[in-house]
Design a protein around this motif. Structure first.
Motif, PDB file in Angstrom:
ATOM      1  N   LEU A  19     -46.829 -15.297  18.167  1.00  0.00           N
ATOM      2  CA  LEU A  19     -48.138 -15.948  18.172  1.00  0.00           C
ATOM      3  C   LEU A  19     -47.997 -17.466  18.101  1.00  0.00           C
ATOM      4  CD1 LEU A  19     -49.959 -13.497  15.740  1.00  0.00           C
ATOM      5  CD2 LEU A  19     -50.137 -13.574  18.231  1.00  0.00           C
ATOM      6  N   MET A  20     -47.056 -17.906  17.300  1.00  0.00           N
ATOM      7  CA  MET A  20     -46.810 -19.344  17.180  1.00  0.00           C
ATOM      8  C   MET A  20     -46.371 -19.938  18.518  1.00  0.00           C
ATOM      9  SD  MET A  20     -44.031 -21.170  14.676  1.00  0.00           S
ATOM     10  CE  MET A  20     -43.470 -22.859  14.967  1.00  0.00           C
ATOM     11  N   ALA A  21     -45.491 -19.229  19.225  1.00  0.00           N
ATOM     12  CA  ALA A  21     -45.009 -19.720  20.523  1.00  0.00           C
ATOM     13  C   ALA A  21     -46.136 -19.812  21.536  1.00  0.00           C
ATOM     14  CB  ALA A  21     -43.904 -18.805  21.043  1.00  0.00           C
ATOM     15  N   LEU A  66     -51.328 -18.067  10.859  1.00  0.00           N
ATOM     16  CA  LEU A  66     -50.173 -17.208  10.574  1.00  0.00           C
ATOM     17  C   LEU A  66     -50.082 -16.819   9.102  1.00  0.00           C
ATOM     18  CD1 LEU A  66     -47.386 -18.916  12.734  1.00  0.00           C
ATOM     19  CD2 LEU A  66     -48.854 -16.990  13.338  1.00  0.00           C
ATOM     20  N   LYS A  67     -50.850 -17.469   8.264  1.00  0.00           N
ATOM     21  CA  LYS A  67     -50.804 -17.182   6.832  1.00  0.00           C
ATOM     22  C   LYS A  67     -51.548 -15.899   6.482  1.00  0.00           C
ATOM     23  CE  LYS A  67     -50.377 -20.327   2.929  1.00  0.00           C
ATOM     24  NZ  LYS A  67     -50.815 -21.606   2.325  1.00  0.00           N
ATOM     25  N   TRP A  68     -52.334 -15.375   7.421  1.00  0.00           N
ATOM     26  CA  TRP A  68     -53.092 -14.152   7.158  1.00  0.00           C
ATOM     27  C   TRP A  68     -52.130 -13.013   6.831  1.00  0.00           C
ATOM     28  CZ3 TRP A  68     -57.105 -14.127  11.764  1.00  0.00           C
ATOM     29  CH2 TRP A  68     -57.947 -15.232  11.622  1.00  0.00           C
ATOM     30  N   ARG A  91     -48.164  -9.460   8.037  1.00  0.00           N
ATOM     31  CA  ARG A  91     -47.120  -8.928   7.149  1.00  0.00           C
ATOM     32  C   ARG A  91     -45.907  -9.869   7.022  1.00  0.00           C
ATOM     33  NH1 ARG A  91     -46.627  -2.354   7.762  1.00  0.00           N
ATOM     34  NH2 ARG A  91     -48.798  -1.879   7.250  1.00  0.00           N
ATOM     35  N   PRO A  92     -46.100 -11.052   6.484  1.00  0.00           N
ATOM     36  CA  PRO A  92     -44.946 -11.943   6.275  1.00  0.00           C
ATOM     37  C   PRO A  92     -43.978 -11.356   5.260  1.00  0.00           C
ATOM     38  CG  PRO A  92     -46.893 -12.779   5.138  1.00  0.00           C
ATOM     39  CD  PRO A  92     -47.363 -11.616   5.968  1.00  0.00           C
ATOM     40  N   GLN A  93     -42.682 -11.616   5.442  1.00  0.00           N
ATOM     41  CA  GLN A  93     -41.701 -11.047   4.528  1.00  0.00           C
ATOM     42  C   GLN A  93     -41.742 -11.763   3.175  1.00  0.00           C
ATOM     43  OE1 GLN A  93     -40.999 -12.934   7.248  1.00  0.00           O
ATOM     44  NE2 GLN A  93     -38.900 -13.690   7.183  1.00  0.00           N
ATOM     45  N   GLN A  94     -41.253 -11.062   2.165  1.00  0.00           N
ATOM     46  CA  GLN A  94     -41.210 -11.667   0.841  1.00  0.00           C
ATOM     47  C   GLN A  94     -40.150 -12.764   0.786  1.00  0.00           C
ATOM     48  OE1 GLN A  94     -40.595  -8.044   0.796  1.00  0.00           O
ATOM     49  NE2 GLN A  94     -42.321  -7.176  -0.325  1.00  0.00           N
ATOM     50  N   ASP A  95     -40.261 -13.608  -0.242  1.00  0.00           N
ATOM     51  CA  ASP A  95     -39.331 -14.727  -0.374  1.00  0.00           C
ATOM     52  C   ASP A  95     -37.886 -14.264  -0.402  1.00  0.00           C
ATOM     53  OD1 ASP A  95     -41.495 -16.390  -0.448  1.00  0.00           O
ATOM     54  OD2 ASP A  95     -41.524 -16.626  -2.628  1.00  0.00           O
ATOM     55  N   SER A 153     -44.589 -25.190   9.176  1.00  0.00           N
ATOM     56  CA  SER A 153     -43.740 -24.954   8.009  1.00  0.00           C
ATOM     57  C   SER A 153     -44.386 -25.484   6.731  1.00  0.00           C
ATOM     58  CB  SER A 153     -42.375 -25.615   8.218  1.00  0.00           C
ATOM     59  OG  SER A 153     -41.522 -25.401   7.122  1.00  0.00           O
ATOM     60  N   TRP A 154     -45.067 -26.610   6.824  1.00  0.00           N
ATOM     61  CA  TRP A 154     -45.739 -27.196   5.662  1.00  0.00           C
ATOM     62  C   TRP A 154     -46.854 -26.278   5.166  1.00  0.00           C
ATOM     63  CZ3 TRP A 154     -50.783 -29.696   5.558  1.00  0.00           C
ATOM     64  CH2 TRP A 154     -51.077 -30.288   4.320  1.00  0.00           C
ATOM     65  N   VAL A 155     -47.641 -25.736   6.095  1.00  0.00           N
ATOM     66  CA  VAL A 155     -48.742 -24.844   5.706  1.00  0.00           C
ATOM     67  C   VAL A 155     -48.198 -23.535   5.130  1.00  0.00           C
ATOM     68  CG1 VAL A 155     -50.735 -23.549   6.550  1.00  0.00           C
ATOM     69  CG2 VAL A 155     -50.308 -25.858   7.398  1.00  0.00           C
TER      70      VAL A 155
END
Length: 421
Positions: free
Chosen positions: A148-150, A392-394, A398-402, A191-193
């Motif tokens: 999506l970012m691309a 992308l923060k939504w 399903r973003p991975q954990q730290d 990256s900042w967001v």
């Protein structure tokens, strides 16, 4: 063994990829045709095609092998670095062909998009901008977020080109060579967001070793060898093309020497850092790419490469950590120092060289025009990067954990780690 709590993308990545490819295929059915005059009939046409195809091959190697190998520098992120690079590049090129055809007026021909060798090279340059942006979030995003970012990055970059060419009548080659500045600032804002508290100050998996460093060095060598073709691929004037090729080569040669020297000079142990050298050695090609239309003397190209590598290596050594502490912005591949800073340096070089050569009546007009071009590019990249980061923060993506950042096991199968039942 990958832990059971690693978020699965089975219901996300295939669905998004199938949907996007279906849409692309339908758009290609109705709007995209092969440019007929590239059918080889005469000897002159044959020579032109061979020359264009050689440039396409060089650019193609840079996009898939150069950036792909360079992205494998992290110890536990080699599969993802090279694999996601290939995924993003393949998707971004398709979207760039469509976006260039729909937005840039010279592509229109009876409401059809005609594919030519030139249009494919331009699409790959747009994809390169997206890969530069990916470097800022390398290891901290999943493939759905990267796709999506691309798409958004390519859209923003092509829109930026349309604005520059329509409102400011900017040279097409000049507008597209701002890809380094646009992509780097776009990626830094994303990256900042998406900043993660769990990766401060340095994530436990954000490290390299001899094998990954050597693979990444292969990527640097591919990029370094073919960068003259990357800068000159869209230049049609033969005299200017040769000047760009020679200037890019000399600038890159100086960058290698300076990158190694500054890396050793700034090291507490007096040793070179392979990661610094891998990226800073390319900064001369970035800077000369923006200023290439005004560089006609070898010593000027070498000076630009000298300054670009100096700033890039110093920034890589000091600025990356300060950005994390001061602005909470984690730039994994330090694209700000490798692409944005050398790109802006090339912009300044172009401005000064033109001011020195033009008449006084033209100087003010060109300075205003040149400054507006950079300001629009910077503003577009910052605004769209911020908006993309928020999107992308939504949690739906399903973003991975730290703890799973910079780790292949969240996305790839490892047969040797499989549990036998």
């Amino acid at each position: 063994m990958a832990p059971q709590y690693a978020p699965s993308l089975r219901s996300r990545l295939p669905l998004v990829a199938f949907l996007l490819e279906t849409i692309f295929i339908l758009l290609f059915v109705f709007f995209v045709k092969i440019e007929q005059h590239e059918l080889i009939d005469r000897e002159s046409d044959s020579k032109l095609f061979i020359s264009s195809y050689a440039e396409f091959q060089d650019t193609h190697v840079m996009i898939f092998m150069g950036f792909g190998f360079l992205a494998t520098f992290l110890l536990r992120y080699g599969f993802s670095g090279s694999g996601f690079n290939m995924l993003l590049a393949a998707m971004a090129i398709q979207w760039a062909v469509l976006m260039n055809g729909f937005l840039l007026p010279q592509r229109h021909h009876r409401k059809e998009i005609h594919i030519s060798m030139k249009s494919v090279i331009e699409a790959e340059l747009c994809a390169a901008s997206a890969l530069v942006a990916m470097g800022a979030v390398h290891g901290k995003t999943n493939p759905v977020q990267l796709l999506l970012m691309a798409l958004v990055e390519v859209t923003g970059f092509v829109v930026n080109q349309w604005i520059l060419r329509t409102l400011f009548l900017a040279d097409p080659v000049y507008s597209i060579m701002l890809l380094h500045v646009f992509g780097a600032l776009f990626g830094v804002m994303v990256s900042w967001v998406l900043h993660r508290e769990g990766i401060e100050p340095v994530h436990e998996k954000e490290k390299t070793d001899r094998k990954t460093g050597l693979l990444a060095m292969f990527g640097t060598l591919f990029l370094w060898m073919f960068w003259p073709s990357f800068n000159s691929a869209l230049v049609r004037d033969l005299k200017l093309k040769l000047t760009v090729i020679y200037g890019t080569y000399l600038s890159l040669a100086v960058s290698v020497v300076m990158a190694m020297s500054v890396s050793m000079l700034t090291s507490a142990k007096g040793k070179m850092n392979m990661v610094h050298v891998q990226s800073s050695a390319l900064s001369g090609g970035v800077a000369i790419g923006v200023a290439m239309t005004a560089v006609h003397m070898p010593w000027i190209a070498m000076t630009i490469g000298f300054c670009a590598a100096l700033l890039s290596a110093l920034g890589f050594r000091y600025m990356k950590n300060h950005m994390l502490l001061a602005f909470e912005c984690h730039d994994t591949c330090s694209v700000l120092n490798v692409h944005a800073v050398p790109g802006i340096l090339g912009w300044f070089a172009l401005l000064f060289l033109r001011l020195a050569s033009d008449e006084s009546t033209v100087v003010v007009q060109f300075a205003v025009y040149h400054i507006c071009v950079l300001l629009i590019t910077v503003c577009m990249s910052l605004v769209m990067g911020t908006a993309t980061g928020l999107f992308l923060k939504w949690s739906i993506w399903r973003p991975q954990q730290d703890r799973k950042c910079f780790d292949d096991q969240a996305f790839w199968e490892f047969p040797n780690l499989a549990v036998k039942k």
